[in-house]
Design a protein around this motif. Structure first.
Motif, PDB file in Angstrom:
ATOM      1  N   ILE A  36       0.974  -1.171   0.086  1.00 19.42           N
ATOM      2  CA  ILE A  36      -0.155   0.009  -0.183  1.00 19.42           C
ATOM      3  C   ILE A  36       1.106   1.367   0.294  1.00 19.42           C
ATOM      4  CG2 ILE A  36      -1.649   1.297   1.321  1.00 19.42           C
ATOM      5  CD1 ILE A  36      -2.890  -1.386   0.124  1.00 19.42           C
ATOM      6  N   LEU A  37       0.694   2.107  -1.029  1.00 17.78           N
ATOM      7  CA  LEU A  37       1.595   3.419  -1.117  1.00 17.78           C
ATOM      8  C   LEU A  37       0.686   4.674  -0.816  1.00 17.78           C
ATOM      9  CD1 LEU A  37       3.861   5.136  -2.049  1.00 17.78           C
ATOM     10  CD2 LEU A  37       2.851   4.931  -4.509  1.00 17.78           C
ATOM     11  N   ASP A  38       1.399   5.471   0.105  1.00 17.03           N
ATOM     12  CA  ASP A  38       0.601   6.716   0.453  1.00 17.03           C
ATOM     13  C   ASP A  38       1.741   7.851   0.198  1.00 17.03           C
ATOM     14  OD1 ASP A  38      -0.239   9.162   1.485  1.00 17.03           O
ATOM     15  OD2 ASP A  38      -0.616   8.351   3.462  1.00 17.03           O
ATOM     16  N   PRO A  39       1.715   8.537  -1.065  1.00 13.43           N
ATOM     17  CA  PRO A  39       2.538   9.301  -1.576  1.00 13.43           C
ATOM     18  C   PRO A  39       2.273  10.821  -0.753  1.00 13.43           C
ATOM     19  CG  PRO A  39       0.774   9.213  -3.108  1.00 13.43           C
ATOM     20  CD  PRO A  39       0.506   8.283  -2.187  1.00 13.43           C
ATOM     21  N   PHE A  40       1.205  10.905   0.097  1.00 13.08           N
ATOM     22  CA  PHE A  40       1.266  12.345   0.919  1.00 13.08           C
ATOM     23  C   PHE A  40       1.209  11.861   2.398  1.00 13.08           C
ATOM     24  CE2 PHE A  40      -0.801  13.444  -3.214  1.00 13.08           C
ATOM     25  CZ  PHE A  40      -0.251  14.765  -3.311  1.00 13.08           C
ATOM     26  N   VAL A  41       2.370  11.292   3.008  1.00 13.41           N
ATOM     27  CA  VAL A  41       2.456  10.373   4.062  1.00 13.41           C
ATOM     28  C   VAL A  41       1.919  11.115   5.038  1.00 13.41           C
ATOM     29  CG1 VAL A  41       4.817  10.498   4.565  1.00 13.41           C
ATOM     30  CG2 VAL A  41       3.590   8.558   4.996  1.00 13.41           C
ATOM     31  N   GLY A  42       2.507  12.452   5.398  1.00 15.51           N
ATOM     32  CA  GLY A  42       2.156  13.252   6.548  1.00 15.51           C
ATOM     33  C   GLY A  42       2.811  12.624   7.830  1.00 15.51           C
ATOM     34  N   SER A  43       1.808  12.307   8.800  1.00 11.60           N
ATOM     35  CA  SER A  43       2.400  11.567   9.941  1.00 11.60           C
ATOM     36  C   SER A  43       2.213  10.211  10.077  1.00 11.60           C
ATOM     37  CB  SER A  43       1.535  12.311  10.948  1.00 11.60           C
ATOM     38  OG  SER A  43       0.044  11.900  10.905  1.00 11.60           O
ATOM     39  N   GLY A  44       1.916   9.415   8.867  1.00 13.16           N
ATOM     40  CA  GLY A  44       1.946   7.993   8.706  1.00 13.16           C
ATOM     41  C   GLY A  44       0.422   7.186   9.078  1.00 13.16           C
ATOM     42  N   THR A  45      -0.674   8.146   9.261  1.00 11.26           N
ATOM     43  CA  THR A  45      -1.832   7.415   9.645  1.00 11.26           C
ATOM     44  C   THR A  45      -2.198   6.436   8.702  1.00 11.26           C
ATOM     45  OG1 THR A  45      -2.366   9.462  10.656  1.00 11.26           O
ATOM     46  CG2 THR A  45      -4.242   7.735  10.562  1.00 11.26           C
ATOM     47  N   VAL A  46      -2.383   6.642   7.352  1.00  9.40           N
ATOM     48  CA  VAL A  46      -2.762   5.455   6.544  1.00  9.40           C
ATOM     49  C   VAL A  46      -1.769   4.281   6.599  1.00  9.40           C
ATOM     50  CG1 VAL A  46      -3.057   4.933   4.292  1.00  9.40           C
ATOM     51  CG2 VAL A  46      -3.909   7.124   4.807  1.00  9.40           C
ATOM     52  N   LEU A  47      -0.607   4.495   6.553  1.00 11.33           N
ATOM     53  CA  LEU A  47       0.485   3.360   6.656  1.00 11.33           C
ATOM     54  C   LEU A  47       0.191   2.677   7.984  1.00 11.33           C
ATOM     55  CD1 LEU A  47       3.668   4.959   5.039  1.00 11.33           C
ATOM     56  CD2 LEU A  47       1.646   4.022   4.005  1.00 11.33           C
ATOM     57  N   GLN A  48       0.096   3.436   9.041  1.00 18.86           N
ATOM     58  CA  GLN A  48      -0.072   2.574  10.497  1.00 18.86           C
ATOM     59  C   GLN A  48      -1.250   1.697  10.353  1.00 18.86           C
ATOM     60  OE1 GLN A  48      -0.436   5.550  13.506  1.00 18.86           O
ATOM     61  NE2 GLN A  48      -2.765   5.042  13.714  1.00 18.86           N
ATOM     62  N   GLU A  49      -2.446   2.087   9.905  1.00 17.78           N
ATOM     63  CA  GLU A  49      -3.630   1.355   9.875  1.00 17.78           C
ATOM     64  C   GLU A  49      -3.397   0.058   8.624  1.00 17.78           C
ATOM     65  OE1 GLU A  49      -6.202   1.700  11.844  1.00 17.78           O
ATOM     66  OE2 GLU A  49      -4.826   3.116  12.709  1.00 17.78           O
ATOM     67  N   ALA A  50      -2.820   0.458   7.343  1.00 17.59           N
ATOM     68  CA  ALA A  50      -2.578  -0.583   6.759  1.00 17.59           C
ATOM     69  C   ALA A  50      -1.577  -1.755   7.268  1.00 17.59           C
ATOM     70  CB  ALA A  50      -1.892  -0.080   5.374  1.00 17.59           C
ATOM     71  N   MET A  51      -0.533  -1.431   7.788  1.00 19.92           N
ATOM     72  CA  MET A  51       0.458  -2.264   8.779  1.00 19.92           C
ATOM     73  C   MET A  51      -0.398  -3.068   9.740  1.00 19.92           C
ATOM     74  SD  MET A  51       3.563   0.196   9.469  1.00 19.92           S
ATOM     75  CE  MET A  51       4.314  -0.637  10.516  1.00 19.92           C
ATOM     76  N   LEU A  52      -1.436  -2.675  10.387  1.00 21.67           N
ATOM     77  CA  LEU A  52      -2.045  -3.244  11.384  1.00 21.67           C
ATOM     78  C   LEU A  52      -2.930  -4.559  10.849  1.00 21.67           C
ATOM     79  CD1 LEU A  52      -2.485  -3.293  14.355  1.00 21.67           C
ATOM     80  CD2 LEU A  52      -4.228  -1.867  14.061  1.00 21.67           C
ATOM     81  N   ILE A  53      -3.349  -3.949   9.442  1.00 18.27           N
ATOM     82  CA  ILE A  53      -4.299  -4.864   8.822  1.00 18.27           C
ATOM     83  C   ILE A  53      -3.453  -6.045   8.348  1.00 18.27           C
ATOM     84  CG2 ILE A  53      -5.570  -5.294   6.710  1.00 18.27           C
ATOM     85  CD1 ILE A  53      -6.745  -2.335   7.049  1.00 18.27           C
ATOM     86  N   GLY A  54      -2.042  -5.784   8.104  1.00 16.92           N
ATOM     87  CA  GLY A  54      -1.140  -6.980   7.388  1.00 16.92           C
ATOM     88  C   GLY A  54      -0.390  -6.732   6.398  1.00 16.92           C
ATOM     89  N   PHE A  55      -0.665  -5.299   5.777  1.00 14.92           N
ATOM     90  CA  PHE A  55       0.148  -5.047   4.463  1.00 14.92           C
ATOM     91  C   PHE A  55       1.538  -4.661   4.739  1.00 14.92           C
ATOM     92  CE2 PHE A  55      -4.377  -4.230   3.174  1.00 14.92           C
ATOM     93  CZ  PHE A  55      -4.660  -4.964   2.085  1.00 14.92           C
TER      94      PHE A  55
END
Length: 425
Positions: free
Chosen positions: A233-252
């Motif tokens: 999962i890619l977030d190119p406007f990462v900011g503080s990382g909210t999208v990435l943390q939630e994707a990591m928690l799901i397993g991505f």
């Protein structure tokens, strides 16, 4: 089995998420009831509701529908219709077996604008309490506060209703009463932890709530399974990382970038904390400082499954800006977004998804949307329906915009989020 879902405040977005997750998991279901707070489905499959509750950012509770009763008259009081139903045998189906003092609550949910349920919780609750007392069972009744009809998840959790008794839910239409029992509630404390306990929070750049990030990931309809092994999962406007943390928690596995070195540093601190706090395996995330207009060069060896992101929203306002100011902001932001979507085409194959929150303005007469979307579509994208047209037509209260987007906002916001699901053609 019949399940009912208590939808979140932005109920159209909550519904879109539930249907996306059920579809992605191959669940065959039929919608048997739907209103602004409640979705009722019928399925022949056994669902893991605990797992489902954790996956859904926009669902407050999941309930099992035990029975349904027919009302004699549309205006009949709920306790009048329940009078013959309330027996020790039927209560057994609803209450968790508990040796001590039974704790139970009563929540009412209207399934029509024409249904008036004010002040009826107490009558139903006292009838149940008296029945328990007659059968030698000591109990404590928990009711919603003020004018509320339903208990919030915090009240259900803090009063231990699911462990020591039940939350009994009555879903009331003009003709029927569905009698349900709450099976799971949203873990409000965990969402608070994922938001407010992170090392870095920067309100100046805007912060996507973890629940909304989770919903957006689910709208993309991907699972971190073996088939997608190696996908990101890619977030190119990462900011503080909210999208990435939630994707990591799901397993991505996740990739993030931002033009701001500070944002990348902040995201790295947050994701390191998050990975440690939730005991996630190493090597789950990679971050780069990169202009979104050159994102195809940032991770040359990585192939994202989907792009999930909140783009730059522009200036914030305490009061409604004038039309020329909104137009100027949109014009400046258009360059960033068009450059981004041109790059996305280089790294996403046909059929892949971009779920993005775009800026829109709340004005007196409704909302003013970002006109760049028409230009994005000409680059080779379609917009996917978040909810089928058939469902939107059947339930006229659903708030899907003419361009197939859903607005997420709060009462105090002028700049709001318009969530759109783009598909690469």
């Amino acid at each position: 089995m019949k399940l009912a879902f208590h939808l979140g405040r932005v109920y159209t977005l909550s519904l879109a998420e539930i249907l996306s997750v059920l579809t992605r998991r191959g669940v065959e279901y039929e919608i048997t009831g739907l209103f602004t707070e409640i979705l009722i489905i019928k399925t022949n499959q056994v669902l893991d509701v605990q797992s489902l509750q954790k996956r859904l950012g926009g669902t407050v509770k999941i309930m099992r529908v035990a029975d349904e009763l027919t009302k004699k008259l549309p205006d009949d009081y709920v306790n009048f219709t329940l009078k013959k139903y309330l027996t020790p045998q039927n209560l057994k189906k609803l209450l968790t077996e508990y040796k001590g003092k039974v704790q139970f609550g009563v929540s009412l949910y209207p399934l029509s604008y024409k249904v008036n349920l004010r002040n009826q919780n107490k009558n139903v609750g006292m009838d149940i309490k008296h029945l328990l007392q007659e059968n030698g069972v000591s109990s404590r009744l928990v009711l919603p506060e003020g004018n509320s009809l339903a208990l919030p998840s915090v009240a259900v959790t803090n009063n231990h209703l699911l462990e020591k008794g039940a939350e009994i839910d009555l879903l009331v239409s003009e003709t029927k009463i569905y009698i349900a029992k709450t099976l799971t509630v949203q873990d409000f404390s965990d969402y608070g932890r994922r938001d407010y306990q992170r090392p870095i929070r920067d309100s100046r750049v805007g912060m996507l709530p973890p629940k909304v990030a989770q919903i957006m990931i689910n709208l993309a309809q991907y699972e971190p399974d073996e088939k997608n092994k190696g996908g990101y999962i890619l977030d190119p406007f990462v900011g503080s990382g909210t999208v990435l943390q939630e994707a990591m928690l799901i397993g991505f596995k996740v990739l993030g970038s931002d033009i701001s070195q500070k944002a990348v540093n902040d995201a790295e601190k947050n994701l390191d904390w998050f990975r440690t706090r939730y005991k996630l395996p190493p090597h789950k995330f990679e971050l780069e400082v990169a202009d979104v207009g050159k994102i195809s060069k940032a991770f040359p060896d990585k192939k994202p499954l989907a792009i999930i992101t909140e783009g730059t929203l522009g200036p914030t306002y305490a009061k409604e800006p004038n039309e020329s100011e909104m137009a100027k902001n949109f014009e400046e932001l258009s360059k960033v977004y068009l450059s981004a979507f041109k790059e996305f085409k280089k790294i996403l194959p046909k059929g892949r998804t971009v779920v993005m929150a775009l800026p829109a303005y709340r004005v007196r007469k409704g909302y003013i949307s970002f006109p760049v979307v028409d230009k994005i579509l000409k680059l080779g994208y379609d917009i996917q329906d978040p909810i089928s047209q058939e469902t939107v037509t059947k339930y006229g209260f659903l708030k899907v915009t003419p361009r197939k987007s859903i607005i997420y906002d709060r009462k105090d916001q002028i700049v709001v989020r318009e969530i759109i699901i783009f598909k690469v053609k």
